[in-house]
Every structure is written in structure tokens, then in C-alpha cells.
Design an enzyme around this catalytic site. Structure first.
Site, PDB file in Angstrom:
ATOM      1  N   CYS A  14       0.848  -1.161   0.000  1.00 26.54           N
ATOM      2  CA  CYS A  14       0.000   0.000   0.000  1.00 26.54           C
ATOM      3  C   CYS A  14       0.900   1.232   0.000  1.00 26.54           C
ATOM      4  O   CYS A  14       1.884   1.214   0.703  1.00 26.54           O
ATOM      5  CB  CYS A  14      -0.717  -0.154   1.303  1.00 26.54           C
ATOM      6  SG  CYS A  14      -1.890   0.892   1.840  1.00 26.54           S
ATOM      7  N   PRO A  15       0.730   2.257  -0.754  1.00 25.55           N
ATOM      8  CA  PRO A  15      -0.449   2.617  -1.539  1.00 25.55           C
ATOM      9  C   PRO A  15      -0.359   2.282  -3.028  1.00 25.55           C
ATOM     10  O   PRO A  15      -1.129   2.824  -3.801  1.00 25.55           O
ATOM     11  CB  PRO A  15      -0.463   4.134  -1.370  1.00 25.55           C
ATOM     12  CG  PRO A  15       0.982   4.514  -1.332  1.00 25.55           C
ATOM     13  CD  PRO A  15       1.698   3.352  -0.713  1.00 25.55           C
TER      14      PRO A  15
END
Lengths: 76, 233
Positions: A14-15
């Protein structure tokens, strides 16, 4: 004819999955389906949150232990 | 378009129509025996540690509980600072603010309790000088945690979860921490100790400090809520 796009984001933290999905959905037509494959638990939370907030239809499926498919239908 | 995307025609299955053939799902193993076994091992180790040193045993239990809550809640300090910008969602940001408010009350209770009894106030070694070094350090940490995909606790939690990319992060996390600890004396002498160190109860009194901190947190909470409404409007 609605299209379906699959993004393989397995192994990406993530992201990255979120940004990839945001870029992909910009180039899609309404009714097209985007499938994001993820295995980072954090993306499991912010991907659906973003997509729902953006007004799309979202489903999350756990395909294996710690591996998910987020299915997003572009709605607007 | 990234190279790892593929396009196919859609047929209707499920509530969202999709066509891609999914790999046949593996039959999941029943994890309950593993869970019970693990619990027994955790209790056993905790018992052994507690016999040697009660504090270490307590750390063991607290550490495992903290990791469990972080993992199950998908709590992520990185996301709480990053997602408002990326997704416009502030649910995690608000969760962190609530956590800060709760710890503010708890720590004030502990410190005030010691103060009233005339005992030395615990945790005062964490009242450290504030200077530009704080701001620069926080900024560098922010860049690092977004690239690494997790802050300190998030990285540790995902290491346990089996996200192998972050095993690499852990190696450099430890390297960086050791390096930082090695040179910390110099940094402290040259940069950090120049700033003033402020313990809020000394300035505003115990009640004033508590009220001020909670008011600031409330303000941030309201701001986060408004920000989300504005972003999703």
C-alpha cells in the site's frame, strides 16, 4: 461491450495498488469492471473505501488466506 | 496502461458481472487447531518468562495483544496520514485521534497519580527538546513510511502476517535504528539539545494541559470530519 481489466498487485505494498486502481479507472468507461488482486492487508481497507466514496460498486473477495480480489464496477 | 493488465469481454456472474476465470479456490485448512496450539505456546512462554522476570512476561503479553489488535483492526498509522490525501477518507485519521485522546487521559492519570503521592513522575525522560530537528525528522520518517508501506508498528505487524516485501523493510528498519542509536549522542549534542523542552502541566497546570490537549484533538477530529465531507462532496 463492457470491458474487464485485471491489475495484478500481488506483493505490492500500500499505496501502490490504490494508485494503480485510481489511474486505471480514469481510463475506463461506465459499466467497465476493474479487478485488483492484492495481498497487502492495508490495501484491503483503503481500496474499497476509496472506490465506495467515489461512488462505484465494490465487492471484496478473499480468494486465499491473505489474498484478496477487489472488484470495482465503474458507476460514474 | 501498466503491462500487467489484461482486457477481456464480460459475461454475467455474481452481482458485479465479471468474466475472468478465477483459479480454482484451494480448500482452506481448518486453522482452529493451529490457533489453540499457538495460544498454548504463547501462554507457556509467557509463564516461563514471567518466572524469570515479571516485567518481561508482561511485555510479552502486551506485545502480542497490541499486534493482535493492530492486525485485526487493520490499523495503520501510515494510512491515517496518507489516505486523506489519496482517497479523501479520514476514518483511520479519526481513529488515531481518538487513540491519542484516550492515551492522553490515561497517561495524565498515571502521571498525576504519581505527582499527588509525591512520587517521581514516571516517563519524564520522554519529555525531550523541541526544535527544527523534530520537524525535519518527522518529515523524513513520513517519506520513509510511505515508501516502505508501513510505520514501525505496521511493518512489524505485516512481518508477522507474512508479507515478504516487508521482511526486507525490517532488515533496513533494524539497520537504521542501530545506526541512529550509534550516532545519537552526537545528534543530541549538536542539534536536539538546542531546543526548549516543554512539559505542558508545568505551563498550564495539570487540568489546563489535559483540557488544552483534548481541545486540540477535538479540533483536529472536527477538521478531519469536515475534510472528508468536503472531499466526497
Amino acid at each position: 461491450m463492457a470491458k474487464e481489466i485485471v491489475i495484478d498487485s500481488l506483493g505490492e505494498a500500500c499505496p501502490v495498488p490504490l494508485v494503480k486502481a485510481q489511474n486505471a479507472i480514469k481510463e475506463m468507461e461506465i459499466g467497465d469492471v476493474l479487478i485488483v488482486q492484492i495481498d497487502h492487508s492495508c490495501a484491503m481497507k483503503n481500496l474499497p473505501e476509496w472506490a465506495r466514496k467515489d461512488g462505484h460498486n465494490v465487492e471484496v473477495e478473499e480468494v486465499d488466506d491473505g489474498e484478496w480480489e477487489v472488484i470495482i464496477e465503474k458507476a460514474k | 496502461m501498466p503491462e500487467n493488465t489484461q482486457t477481456t469481454a464480460t459475461s454475467s456472474t455474481g452481482s458485479i458481472r465479471r468474466s475472468s476465470t478465477r483459479a480454482p479456490r484451494k480448500k482452506k485448512k481448518n486453522m482452529i487447531p493451529f490457533g489453540v496450539g499457538l495460544l498454548v505456546i504463547i501462554v507457556l512462554i509467557g509463564f516461563l518468562l514471567g518466572q524469570k522476570n515479571a516485567t518481561v512476561g508482561l511485555f510479552w503479553i502486551f506485545g502480542i495483544s497490541f499486534g493482535f489488535v493492530l492486525q485485526k483492526a487493520r490499523f495503520c498509522f501510515t494510512a491515517s496520514m496518507r489516505d486523506p490525501y489519496l482517497t479523501g477518507g479520514t476514518s483511520l485519521t479519526r481513529a488515531v485521534i481518538i487513540a491519542f485522546a484516550l492515551t492522553t487521559i490515561g497517561f495524565t492519570a498515571i502521571k498525576y497519580g504519581a505527582y499527588v503521592k509525591g512520587l517521581p513522575i514516571p516517563g519524564m525522560s520522554y519529555v525531550v527538546p523541541v526544535s527544527a530537528a523534530t520537524v525535519i525528522g518527522a518529515f523524513l520518517f513520513g517519506i520513509g513510511m510511505v515508501i516502505a508501506g508501513g510505520c514501525a508498528s505496521g511493518t512489524l505487524m505485516r512481518n508477522g502476517e507474512g508479507f515478504m516485501m516487508q521482511w526486507l523493510v525490517l532488515v533496513f528498519f533494524i539497520t537504521g535504528s542501530l545506526w541512529g542509536a550509534h550516532d545519537f549522542g552526537w545528534w543530541k549534542e549538536v542539534f536536539i539539545s538546542n531546543g526548549p523542552s516543554v512539559f505542558l502541566p508545568d505551563v498550564f497546570g495539570w487540568f489546563g494541559a489535559l483540557a488544552l490537549q483534548l481541545l486540540v484533538l477535538l479540533g483536529l477530529f472536527v477538521f478531519a470530519t469536515k475534510y472528508e465531507q468536503k472531499k466526497s462532496a
